[in-house]
Every structure is written in C-alpha cells, then in structure tokens.
Design a protein around this motif. Structure first.
Motif: not given
Length: 296
Positions: A169-198
């Motif tokens: 939806l974000v990609l197709t509409t061009g809507f920019q989420p608030p910066q706090w949403v972007t920062n929060t999801t990025t920070l939590l998402g960064n946990c995923a890769v090492p957790l997956m491998l571990f």
C-alpha cells in the motif's frame, strides 16, 4: 590480489551466516538459557513483520517489479514441487512427507541473511519479498499438503501477510509513514536477521538424522530441484542483475525448518523431515560458495 577478491566476497557472505548459526548450535549444545517459545513468538509476530514492512517500504521498485518477484517466487516453488512429484511416486515415497520439504526452501532463516550479505539492502528487500510470498504459501499449501486441509484461521493470524499488504500500500500510493513508524519498524526489523540465524542453529542442534543415506539423498535432491526451478524461472521471466541472483539464491536454499514443524504437528514422519532439514543445511554450507560464485 585480483584472484583473491572473488573469494573474499564469497567469504564475506558465507562466514557470517555460518558463524551465527554455529553460535546458536553451540549455545544449545552447551545447554545455556534459551527461551525458544519467546524467541519464536517474537520473531514471527514482531521482528519479522517489521523487517518485511521496513525493507519493502524502502524498495525503489515499481509495481511490475513486485509482481515479477512474487511470480518468480511462486513459480520456483511450484516447479520444484512438480519436478519432485514423479520422482517421489517412482520411488514409492509418500508425497505428504516429502513434497513440502522438497518444495519450500528456507527463504527466511538462511535466505534473507545470504541475500543481504550478497546484494546489500536491495537484495534484502527482494529476499524479504520472496520470503513473504513463501510465508503465505507455507501457511496455506504447507498444512494442506501435510495434513490434507488448509487452516484458514492460521493464515489470518499470520502477521507477515498484513506487513506485506501495508508495505505494498505504501509503495503503490506513495504515502510516507511518519518517521517514528519508520524508525521503530527498522529498529525491530534489524533484530530479525541475527535471530533467524541463531534460531536456525538452535533448531538444528535439536534435530537428529535418522536414515542417513536417504536423508542425504533427499537433501541433495532439494538443492538440485531448487536450483533447477530457480534457473527455469529467471530464464522464463528474463531476469537480470540482483533480482536474478536473489531468485536463484532463495530457490536453492535448504529445507525450511517450518516443514519439520508441520510434520511434527500432524505426526507426519517428523524424523524423516528433520533429517532433510539437517542434511540439506549441512550440504548448503558446502555448495553455497559455488552458488554465490555463479550469481555474484
């Protein structure tokens, strides 16, 4: 120096994946504290959906590219299953046990980190899209193959599906989420890769390979069928560059751990599937440098 550069690039991809998985393996074997229920729940419901959303929302791809990547993901898994079916029937091996394992690769725990290290942020985003498509199929077709039915409620409870929908939806509409949403999801998402491998390493430490010869043969078949299906899809869709590399890498990943979980849940010869997970992962660490040399 020029001769060592390609080897150095491949080592930069393979070594972190191996070391983090080995850390999880050793951690489990040393019987150190590890709350598997919490980590799995957190990864499935929080960090992985955040990784999916933040990675896809940052992609500079058009709608056509997203559809092509999704089609390549679906096609490679479907083709692997189609190629596996006559082999299993001729070998008189049960489809319900082996077909899911031969069809669904480990596009999350192993595929995402490999694509990130090989192709950077663009590779990460494309791998996440492959994994998101895989997750939808694995929560619909996976149980249907393993148990003969589809659990619609389980599908609707899968957060990754909603993360994909929001990102598209974000990609197709061009809507920019608030910066706090972007920062929060990025920070939590960064946990995923090492957790997956571990978590992959921890899961492998708890598996036992029974019927070693058959497990290794089926493990090698998974990697061969995955590569053949991926190669066919990139040629059919005429893919080049990073997308081509990601499809080939993701398609050739070992048996997904989720296949073992489904087999365990439905009492569908889990020991056979566990052997394939363990055997194909071990083989993939040996074949990954060759695969990377072909796509990088």
């Amino acid at each position: 120096m020029d001769l060592l550069a390609p080897l150095s690039g491949i080592a930069a991809v393979v070594v972190p994946v191996f070391l983090i998985a080995a850390l999880g393996f050793g951690w489990s074997r040393a019987k150190l504290p590890y709350d598997s229920a919490f980590i799995t729940t957190f990864a499935i419901n929080v960090s992985t959906p955040c990784l999916v959303f933040s990675s896809l929302a940052r992609l500079s791809l058009g709608g056509d590219d997203l559809l092509i990547m999704a089609a390549a993901s679906i096609g490679s898994m479907a083709l692997a299953g189609l190629l596996a079916t006559p082999i299993l029937l001729a070998s008189r091996l049960p489809l319900r046990v082996y077909l899911p394992a031969l069809s669904f690769p480990n596009g999350g725990n192993m595929g995402i980190p490999v694509c990130l290290f090989a192709f950077g942020e663009t590779g990460l985003g494309l791998a996440v899209l492959f994994f998101a498509t895989l997750a939808v199929l694995q929560f619909t077709i996976g149980p249907a193959l393993a148990a003969g039915r589809t659990d619609v409620k389980q599908v609707l409870r899968t957060p990754v599906i909603y993360a994909v929908a929001l990102a598209v939806l974000v990609l197709t509409t061009g809507f920019q989420p608030p910066q706090w949403v972007t920062n929060t999801t990025t920070l939590l998402g960064n946990c995923a890769v090492p957790l997956m491998l571990f978590s992959l390493g921890v899961a492998l430490a708890g598996l036992r390979m029974e019927g070693m010869v058959r497990s290794l043969a089926m493990s090698a078949l998974r990697l061969l069928l995955g590569f053949a299906a991926g190669w066919a899809m990139v040629e059919i869709l005429d893919l080049e560059g990073t997308i081509r590399g990601v499809v080939l890498l993701e398609s050739t990943m070992p048996v997904a751990v989720f296949n073992y979980l489904w087999a365990l849940r439905y009492n569908n010869a889990p020991q056979e599937v566990a052997g394939m997970v363990l055997g194909s992962t071990a083989l993939s660490f040996l074949t990954l440098p060759l695969l990377l040399a072909a796509v990088m």
